[in-house]
Design an enzyme around this catalytic site. Structure first.
Site, PDB file in Angstrom:
ATOM      1  N   GLY A  71       0.793  -1.224   0.000  1.00  0.00           N
ATOM      2  CA  GLY A  71       0.000   0.000   0.000  1.00  0.00           C
ATOM      3  C   GLY A  71       0.826   1.274   0.000  1.00  0.00           C
ATOM      4  N   SER A  72       2.013   1.227  -0.617  1.00  0.00           N
ATOM      5  CA  SER A  72       2.806   2.470  -0.639  1.00  0.00           C
ATOM      6  C   SER A  72       2.124   3.534  -1.497  1.00  0.00           C
ATOM      7  CB  SER A  72       4.245   2.212  -1.106  1.00  0.00           C
ATOM      8  OG  SER A  72       4.283   1.913  -2.484  1.00  0.00           O
ATOM      9  N   ASN A  73       1.417   3.109  -2.536  1.00  0.00           N
ATOM     10  CA  ASN A  73       0.651   4.100  -3.321  1.00  0.00           C
ATOM     11  C   ASN A  73      -0.485   4.682  -2.496  1.00  0.00           C
ATOM     12  OD1 ASN A  73       1.370   4.501  -6.311  1.00  0.00           O
ATOM     13  ND2 ASN A  73       1.718   2.314  -5.983  1.00  0.00           N
ATOM     14  N   LYS A 133      -6.690  -8.762  -7.209  1.00  0.00           N
ATOM     15  CA  LYS A 133      -7.833  -9.576  -7.629  1.00  0.00           C
ATOM     16  C   LYS A 133      -8.605  -8.850  -8.714  1.00  0.00           C
ATOM     17  CE  LYS A 133      -7.281 -12.899  -4.724  1.00  0.00           C
ATOM     18  NZ  LYS A 133      -6.950 -14.245  -5.207  1.00  0.00           N
ATOM     19  N   ASN A 151      -6.748   2.418 -12.024  1.00  0.00           N
ATOM     20  CA  ASN A 151      -5.672   1.501 -11.633  1.00  0.00           C
ATOM     21  C   ASN A 151      -4.348   2.119 -12.052  1.00  0.00           C
ATOM     22  OD1 ASN A 151      -4.456  -0.987 -10.757  1.00  0.00           O
ATOM     23  ND2 ASN A 151      -4.223  -1.558 -12.909  1.00  0.00           N
ATOM     24  N   HIS A 161      -0.474   0.899 -13.275  1.00  0.00           N
ATOM     25  CA  HIS A 161       0.315  -0.252 -13.726  1.00  0.00           C
ATOM     26  C   HIS A 161       1.777   0.188 -13.854  1.00  0.00           C
ATOM     27  CE1 HIS A 161       1.054  -4.086 -15.659  1.00  0.00           C
ATOM     28  NE2 HIS A 161       1.813  -3.436 -16.531  1.00  0.00           N
ATOM     29  N   ASP A 170      -5.632  -4.626 -17.548  1.00  0.00           N
ATOM     30  CA  ASP A 170      -4.724  -3.574 -18.040  1.00  0.00           C
ATOM     31  C   ASP A 170      -5.111  -2.996 -19.399  1.00  0.00           C
ATOM     32  OD1 ASP A 170      -3.174  -3.997 -15.757  1.00  0.00           O
ATOM     33  OD2 ASP A 170      -1.915  -5.484 -16.751  1.00  0.00           O
ATOM     34  N   GLU A 229       5.293   6.398  -9.638  1.00  0.00           N
ATOM     35  CA  GLU A 229       3.887   6.168  -9.288  1.00  0.00           C
ATOM     36  C   GLU A 229       3.457   7.126  -8.181  1.00  0.00           C
ATOM     37  OE1 GLU A 229       2.653   2.104  -8.679  1.00  0.00           O
ATOM     38  OE2 GLU A 229       4.268   1.362  -9.931  1.00  0.00           O
TER      39      GLU A 229
HETATM   40  C1  GRF Z   1       2.508  -0.884  -7.854  1.00  0.00           C
HETATM   41  O1  GRF Z   1       3.710  -1.110  -8.530  1.00  0.00           O
HETATM   42  C2  GRF Z   1       1.378  -0.727  -8.830  1.00  0.00           C
HETATM   43  O2  GRF Z   1       1.791  -0.284 -10.087  1.00  0.00           O
HETATM   44  C3  GRF Z   1       0.839  -2.108  -8.976  1.00  0.00           C
HETATM   45  O3  GRF Z   1       1.017  -2.701  -7.721  1.00  0.00           O
HETATM   46  C4  GRF Z   1       2.084  -2.084  -7.034  1.00  0.00           C
HETATM   47  C5  GRF Z   1       1.535  -1.705  -5.690  1.00  0.00           C
HETATM   48  O4  GRF Z   1       2.493  -1.261  -4.803  1.00  0.00           O
HETATM   49  N1  GRF Z   1      -0.512  -2.084  -9.453  1.00  0.00           N
HETATM   50  P1  GRF Z   1       2.041  -0.672  -3.397  1.00  0.00           P
HETATM   51  O5  GRF Z   1       1.221  -1.760  -2.701  1.00  0.00           O
HETATM   52  O6  GRF Z   1       1.252   0.556  -3.636  1.00  0.00           O
HETATM   53  O7  GRF Z   1       3.324  -0.417  -2.664  1.00  0.00           O
END
Ligand code: GRF
Length: 208
Positions: free
Chosen positions: A11-13, A90, A106, A108, A149, A178
């Site tokens: 969940g770093s994003n 999922k 999403n 990618h 995708d 990202e």
């Molecule tokens: C990211 O690289 C994103 O592009 C992909 O899954 C990864 C998630 O990383 N869909 P995080 O869990 O947000 O660290």
């Protein structure tokens, strides 16, 4: 804009989005987090930031319909306007995709349509980019449709592939991109600056 986050892992994003909201740059409310893996660090991030979280996994249900009903009810209960996939592993049920057409995003970790599709996740993507010998990789933010995708592209940013890269080094560079960019696509949606015309996503009055 009321957003529900779906995350399966670190969940770093998700964290980067929370940070942008905290700093006042992203005007979105995270009203719900849904994860399929109860051990995901994303759940800790939700807890630390007082974001309601639900553990809902397809394996908990006998049929996809029951799974979709549960997801749909949870999303409706908090009046979700946008679903943000942030490392969600999922496939969403097709009824949810239909219900939230062009309201699911999403990210990618490559420049689609290259290095995408089934099996192209995590380190597999970066290994494939290096094996192919591509000089550029990057990120793609896209709306989610029924195929992995393949939904309309909202934003792409490239990052260089460097001669000394191993998959981890490339993954780190892409992940930083990202974090730097995902929120901007979401902010543009929140501000009504994104229009979808078939496969083409038009940014109106944007700086990207
Ligand atoms: C990211 O690289 C994103 O592009 C992909 O899954 C990864 C998630 O990383 N869909 P995080 O869990 O947000 O660290």
């Amino acid at each position: 804009m009321r957003c529900a986050i779906f995350a399966s892992g670190g969940g770093s994003n998700f964290q980067a989005l929370i940070d942008k909201k905290t700093s006042g740059r992203l005007r979105a409310d995270f009203v719900l987090m849904i994860g399929n893996n109860s051990k995901a660090k994303a759940f800790d991030r939700a807890r630390e930031n007082n974001i309601p979280a639900l553990h809902i996994a397809p394996s908990h249900f006998d049929t996809e319909e029951l799974y979709a009903d549960k997801l749909g009810a949870a999303l409706k209960e908090v009046d979700t306007q946008l679903i943000i996939l942030a490392g969600y592993m999922k496939k969403l049920p097709s009824s949810i995709i239909t219900q939230y057409r062009n309201r699911i995003v999403n990210i990618h970790p490559a420049l689609l349509p290259a290095f995408g599709g089934k099996g192209m996740y995590g380190m597999n993507v970066h290994k494939a980019v290096l094996e192919y010998g591509a000089k550029l990789s990057g990120i793609t933010v896209h709306f989610v449709d029924e195929e992995y995708d393949q939904g309309p592209v909202i934003m792409q940013k490239s990052v260089p592939v460097l001669d000394g890269d191993d998959p981890q080094a490339l993954a780190d560079r892409v992940l930083a991109a990202e974090h730097e960019n995902y929120w901007q696509a979401i902010e543009a949606i929140a501000q009504g600056k994104i229009r979808v015309d078939g496969r083409r996503v038009i940014w109106t009055a944007s700086n990207v």
